[in-house]
Scaffold this active site. Structure first.
Site: not given
Ligand code: ZN
Length: 185
Positions: A76-79, A117, A145, A147
């Site tokens: 995941c590119e956010h976390h 995703q 996920h 995260c």
């Molecule tokens: Zn994430």
């Protein structure tokens, strides 16, 4: 290729940032281990799906081709936490088919990048349309996920499902339903 020296420095700073002693026994090789691991799990940054999707062969059939339960692991590119699950792909050939393992390879190219995703689902569908040029394609991804589940926002084991349809799959609901019943999510 990835800049391992930058990653090593960054991981060391990260450890210091959370209050760790980066030089203690258990952590001293961690920056290098992470750098080598990132080289592998972000290796898709240096690959393109057409390396796999252009290996086609001629086929007269225009019946649906389905490859389901392709296991993938992404980040995941956010976390920068893993998300992982199954990819399912259906397409209607237009004179050409591709080896089934090549679809899995194309999924892997996109999985091994910082991702979200929804974007990964669309990228797989678009790459198949662009390079294999079928009459239509549909891609479904189902993933857990970390995260979300590790932080307790969602219950462990819950999954996120994303879909992308292109070509005849957009026009004919019958095809979508046929595919969805085959993968029974
Ligand atoms: Zn994430």
């Amino acid at each position: 290729m990835v800049d391992k020296e930058k990653i090593r420095k960054a991981v060391r700073l990260l450890l210091e940032g959370i209050g760790e002693e980066a030089d203690r026994e258990g952590l001293k090789d961690t920056p290098d281990r992470v750098a080598r691991m990132y080289e592998e799990i972000f290796g898709g940054m240096y690959e393109e799906p057409e390396e796999h999707l252009l290996k086609t062969f001629t086929a007269d059939s225009s019946d649906m081709v389905v490859e389901k339960d392709i296991t993938f692991y992404s980040t995941c590119e956010h976390h920068l936490m893993p998300f992982y699950g199954k990819a399912h792909i259906a397409y209607i050939p237009d004179g050409k088919v591709v080896g089934l393992s090549k679809l899995a390879r194309a999924v892997e190219v996109y999985a091994r990048r910082p991702q979200i995703q929804e974007q990964m689902t669309a990228q797989i569908a678009d790459a198949i349309m662009e390079h294999l040029k079928p009459k239509g394609v549909m891609v479904v991804l189902s993933a857990e996920h970390m995260c979300m589940t590790m932080r307790g926002v969602k219950k462990p084991g819950s999954s996120t499902v994303t879909m992308a349809s292109r070509g005849v799959f957009l026009q004919e609901e019958r095809l979508q339903n046929q595919f969805l019943s085959m993968i029974r999510l």
